[in-house]
Write a protein that holds these residues in place. Structure first.
Motif, short mmCIF file in Angstrom:
data_model
loop_
_atom_site.label_atom_id
_atom_site.label_comp_id
_atom_site.label_asym_id
_atom_site.label_seq_id
_atom_site.Cartn_x
_atom_site.Cartn_y
_atom_site.Cartn_z
N HIS A 197 -5.71 13.14 5.25
CA HIS A 197 -6.10 11.74 5.42
C HIS A 197 -6.33 11.39 6.89
O HIS A 197 -7.28 10.70 7.23
CB HIS A 197 -5.06 10.81 4.81
CG HIS A 197 -4.96 10.92 3.33
ND1 HIS A 197 -3.83 10.58 2.64
CD2 HIS A 197 -5.84 11.34 2.39
CE1 HIS A 197 -4.02 10.78 1.35
NE2 HIS A 197 -5.23 11.26 1.17
N ARG B 264 -6.62 2.50 2.17
CA ARG B 264 -5.69 2.66 1.04
C ARG B 264 -4.85 3.93 1.22
O ARG B 264 -3.63 3.92 1.06
CB ARG B 264 -6.45 2.71 -0.28
CG ARG B 264 -5.59 2.60 -1.50
CD ARG B 264 -6.39 2.50 -2.80
NE ARG B 264 -7.37 1.42 -2.76
CZ ARG B 264 -8.70 1.60 -2.79
NH1 ARG B 264 -9.21 2.81 -2.86
NH2 ARG B 264 -9.51 0.57 -2.75
N ALA B 265 -5.51 5.03 1.58
CA ALA B 265 -4.80 6.30 1.77
C ALA B 265 -3.83 6.22 2.95
O ALA B 265 -2.69 6.69 2.86
CB ALA B 265 -5.80 7.43 1.99
N VAL C 202 -2.41 3.56 4.22
CA VAL C 202 -1.30 2.67 3.86
C VAL C 202 -0.31 3.42 2.98
O VAL C 202 0.90 3.38 3.20
CB VAL C 202 -1.82 1.39 3.17
CG1 VAL C 202 -0.68 0.61 2.52
CG2 VAL C 202 -2.56 0.49 4.16
N GLU C 203 -0.82 4.15 1.98
CA GLU C 203 0.06 4.93 1.09
C GLU C 203 0.84 5.99 1.86
O GLU C 203 1.98 6.29 1.52
CB GLU C 203 -0.76 5.59 -0.02
CG GLU C 203 -1.25 4.61 -1.06
CD GLU C 203 -2.14 5.26 -2.11
OE1 GLU C 203 -2.20 6.51 -2.18
OE2 GLU C 203 -2.79 4.50 -2.85
N ASP C 204 0.24 6.55 2.91
CA ASP C 204 0.90 7.57 3.72
C ASP C 204 1.91 6.98 4.70
O ASP C 204 2.65 7.71 5.36
CB ASP C 204 -0.13 8.38 4.52
CG ASP C 204 -1.01 9.24 3.63
OD1 ASP C 204 -0.60 9.55 2.49
OD2 ASP C 204 -2.11 9.61 4.08
N TRP D 52 0.01 -0.51 8.03
CA TRP D 52 0.53 -1.58 7.19
C TRP D 52 -0.60 -2.54 6.86
O TRP D 52 -1.60 -2.60 7.57
CB TRP D 52 1.71 -2.31 7.82
CG TRP D 52 1.47 -2.88 9.20
CD1 TRP D 52 1.84 -2.33 10.37
CD2 TRP D 52 0.80 -4.10 9.52
NE1 TRP D 52 1.45 -3.12 11.42
CE2 TRP D 52 0.81 -4.22 10.92
CE3 TRP D 52 0.20 -5.11 8.78
CZ2 TRP D 52 0.24 -5.31 11.58
CZ3 TRP D 52 -0.37 -6.20 9.43
CH2 TRP D 52 -0.34 -6.29 10.82
#
Length: 124
Positions: free
Chosen positions: A31, A71-72, A74-76, A80
């Motif tokens: 990512h 999105r990726a 933030v998920e990682d 924020w």
């Protein structure tokens, strides 16, 4: 290391095997180093930005790719996301501590590359 993700020896410091396809760290690296991930992280290094400010900063990225990249990240846990309950909603993005930590070597890499390139042409 049959399981592929971590060293299981007693007392050993547990490390991820980033060369194994199932390693969670490998996904984060993918990512960060994706076509747009590195540019989003560098764009956020100096200030928090709203979605459209980010799109303007990272020239050439489509709204769809920016949304997927954010999105990726933030998920990682690198970026924020804050949503203001307005109409329309205002969404702001910034770097987490982890994202700021990764931004330092990325910025250094960019500076090293640009120092080695010939000076840009003067635009009249």
């Amino acid at each position: 290391m049959k399981e592929g993700v971590q060293d299981r020896r007693a007392g050993a410091v547990r490390r991820y095997d980033v060369f194994h396809t199932d390693c969670p760290a490998r996904e984060v690296v993918d990512h960060v180093t994706s076509r747009w991930g590195v540019w989003v992280l560098i764009a956020l290094r100096n200030s928090d930005l709203r979605f459209f400010e980010l799109r303007e900063s990272v020239r050439g990225i489509s709204e769809k790719m920016l949304a997927q990249t954010l999105r990726a990240l933030v998920e990682d846990g690198l970026v924020w996301r804050k949503v203001e309950p307005t109409t329309p909603p205002q969404v702001t993005y910034g770097l987490t501590e982890f994202g700021r930590d990764l931004g330092v070597p990325l910025t250094d890499l960019l500076e090293r590359i640009t120092r080695r390139l010939p000076p840009p042409p003067v635009v009249p």
